[in-house]
Write a protein that holds these residues in place. Structure first.
Motif, PDB file in Angstrom:
ATOM      1  N   ASN A 131       0.803  -1.214   0.000  1.00 22.38           N
ATOM      2  CA  ASN A 131       0.000   0.000   0.000  1.00 22.38           C
ATOM      3  C   ASN A 131       0.840   1.270   0.000  1.00 22.38           C
ATOM      4  O   ASN A 131       0.297   2.368  -0.095  1.00 22.38           O
ATOM      5  CB  ASN A 131      -0.937   0.000   1.221  1.00 22.38           C
ATOM      6  CG  ASN A 131      -1.911  -1.164   1.169  1.00 22.38           C
ATOM      7  OD1 ASN A 131      -2.425  -1.512   0.108  1.00 22.38           O
ATOM      8  ND2 ASN A 131      -2.137  -1.781   2.313  1.00 22.38           N
ATOM      9  N   THR A 132       2.161   1.134   0.108  1.00 22.13           N
ATOM     10  CA  THR A 132       3.053   2.288   0.099  1.00 22.13           C
ATOM     11  C   THR A 132       3.136   2.845  -1.322  1.00 22.13           C
ATOM     12  O   THR A 132       3.416   2.095  -2.257  1.00 22.13           O
ATOM     13  CB  THR A 132       4.466   1.884   0.566  1.00 22.13           C
ATOM     14  OG1 THR A 132       4.359   1.282   1.843  1.00 22.13           O
ATOM     15  CG2 THR A 132       5.381   3.086   0.646  1.00 22.13           C
ATOM     16  N   PRO A 133       2.872   4.138  -1.494  1.00 23.20           N
ATOM     17  CA  PRO A 133       2.948   4.708  -2.842  1.00 23.20           C
ATOM     18  C   PRO A 133       4.375   4.617  -3.411  1.00 23.20           C
ATOM     19  O   PRO A 133       5.362   4.745  -2.685  1.00 23.20           O
ATOM     20  CB  PRO A 133       2.562   6.169  -2.651  1.00 23.20           C
ATOM     21  CG  PRO A 133       1.973   6.265  -1.293  1.00 23.20           C
ATOM     22  CD  PRO A 133       2.473   5.117  -0.499  1.00 23.20           C
ATOM     23  N   ARG A 134       4.454   4.384  -4.714  1.00 18.74           N
ATOM     24  CA  ARG A 134       5.739   4.260  -5.395  1.00 18.74           C
ATOM     25  C   ARG A 134       6.587   5.528  -5.230  1.00 18.74           C
ATOM     26  O   ARG A 134       7.803   5.452  -5.092  1.00 18.74           O
ATOM     27  CB  ARG A 134       5.524   3.974  -6.878  1.00 18.74           C
ATOM     28  CG  ARG A 134       6.791   3.733  -7.653  1.00 18.74           C
ATOM     29  CD  ARG A 134       6.514   3.389  -9.096  1.00 18.74           C
ATOM     30  NE  ARG A 134       5.779   2.160  -9.231  1.00 18.74           N
ATOM     31  CZ  ARG A 134       6.336   0.974  -9.444  1.00 18.74           C
ATOM     32  NH1 ARG A 134       7.634   0.876  -9.522  1.00 18.74           N
ATOM     33  NH2 ARG A 134       5.599  -0.106  -9.581  1.00 18.74           N
ATOM     34  N   GLU A 135       5.950   6.681  -5.237  1.00 17.10           N
ATOM     35  CA  GLU A 135       6.677   7.943  -5.101  1.00 17.10           C
ATOM     36  C   GLU A 135       7.413   8.013  -3.766  1.00 17.10           C
ATOM     37  O   GLU A 135       8.527   8.521  -3.688  1.00 17.10           O
ATOM     38  CB  GLU A 135       5.725   9.143  -5.236  1.00 17.10           C
ATOM     39  CG  GLU A 135       5.092   9.293  -6.604  1.00 17.10           C
ATOM     40  CD  GLU A 135       3.912   8.339  -6.822  1.00 17.10           C
ATOM     41  OE1 GLU A 135       3.317   7.871  -5.827  1.00 17.10           O
ATOM     42  OE2 GLU A 135       3.607   8.052  -7.986  1.00 17.10           O
ATOM     43  N   VAL A 189      10.513   5.832  -4.013  1.00 18.30           N
ATOM     44  CA  VAL A 189      11.526   6.473  -4.854  1.00 18.30           C
ATOM     45  C   VAL A 189      12.224   7.589  -4.085  1.00 18.30           C
ATOM     46  O   VAL A 189      13.455   7.711  -4.123  1.00 18.30           O
ATOM     47  CB  VAL A 189      10.893   7.007  -6.160  1.00 18.30           C
ATOM     48  CG1 VAL A 189      11.855   7.901  -6.912  1.00 18.30           C
ATOM     49  CG2 VAL A 189      10.431   5.857  -7.040  1.00 18.30           C
ATOM     50  N   GLU A 190      11.464   8.411  -3.375  1.00 19.16           N
ATOM     51  CA  GLU A 190      12.055   9.497  -2.585  1.00 19.16           C
ATOM     52  C   GLU A 190      13.003   8.948  -1.519  1.00 19.16           C
ATOM     53  O   GLU A 190      14.087   9.492  -1.303  1.00 19.16           O
ATOM     54  CB  GLU A 190      10.962  10.321  -1.924  1.00 19.16           C
ATOM     55  CG  GLU A 190      10.193  11.202  -2.873  1.00 19.16           C
ATOM     56  CD  GLU A 190       9.023  11.905  -2.202  1.00 19.16           C
ATOM     57  OE1 GLU A 190       8.915  11.847  -0.950  1.00 19.16           O
ATOM     58  OE2 GLU A 190       8.219  12.507  -2.922  1.00 19.16           O
ATOM     59  N   GLU A 191      12.591   7.881  -0.855  1.00 17.38           N
ATOM     60  CA  GLU A 191      13.432   7.286   0.192  1.00 17.38           C
ATOM     61  C   GLU A 191      14.733   6.747  -0.401  1.00 17.38           C
ATOM     62  O   GLU A 191      15.818   6.978   0.141  1.00 17.38           O
ATOM     63  CB  GLU A 191      12.668   6.167   0.886  1.00 17.38           C
ATOM     64  CG  GLU A 191      13.436   5.527   2.020  1.00 17.38           C
ATOM     65  CD  GLU A 191      12.646   4.420   2.698  1.00 17.38           C
ATOM     66  OE1 GLU A 191      13.283   3.511   3.247  1.00 17.38           O
ATOM     67  OE2 GLU A 191      11.399   4.466   2.677  1.00 17.38           O
ATOM     68  N   ARG A 192      14.643   6.041  -1.513  1.00 22.40           N
ATOM     69  CA  ARG A 192      15.840   5.484  -2.150  1.00 22.40           C
ATOM     70  C   ARG A 192      16.749   6.582  -2.684  1.00 22.40           C
ATOM     71  O   ARG A 192      17.977   6.473  -2.608  1.00 22.40           O
ATOM     72  CB  ARG A 192      15.440   4.529  -3.279  1.00 22.40           C
ATOM     73  CG  ARG A 192      14.804   3.260  -2.763  1.00 22.40           C
ATOM     74  CD  ARG A 192      14.434   2.346  -3.886  1.00 22.40           C
ATOM     75  NE  ARG A 192      13.830   1.120  -3.389  1.00 22.40           N
ATOM     76  CZ  ARG A 192      13.328   0.185  -4.166  1.00 22.40           C
ATOM     77  NH1 ARG A 192      13.356   0.322  -5.476  1.00 22.40           N
ATOM     78  NH2 ARG A 192      12.796  -0.896  -3.639  1.00 22.40           N
TER      79      ARG A 192
END
Length: 67
Positions: free
Chosen positions: A10-14, A17-20
């Protein structure tokens, strides 16, 4: 070796991406370089000791083997 992080579906892809991106940008250029070498070593090991891509002797042209 890096860590494997599992995300909730359920975690949004955005968000992922921001975390990575934050983790990548917090590393020094030397850490980034050695991280790429580590990934290359892992990919060769998982492919039975053969690189995923190899030079063809025609400059910068690279060919993936047919599977």
């Amino acid at each position: 070796m890096g860590k494997l992080k599992l995300y909730d579906i359920n975690t949004p892809r955005e968000t992922i991406v921001e975390e990575r991106d934050g983790v990548y940008l917090s590393r020094s250029p030397e850490q980034r370089f050695f991280g790429v070498l580590e990934l290359n070593h892992i990919s060769v090991t998982m492919n039975g000791g053969k690189p995923l891509k190899s030079p063809q002797g025609k400059g910068l042209v690279i060919c993936k083997p047919a599977i």
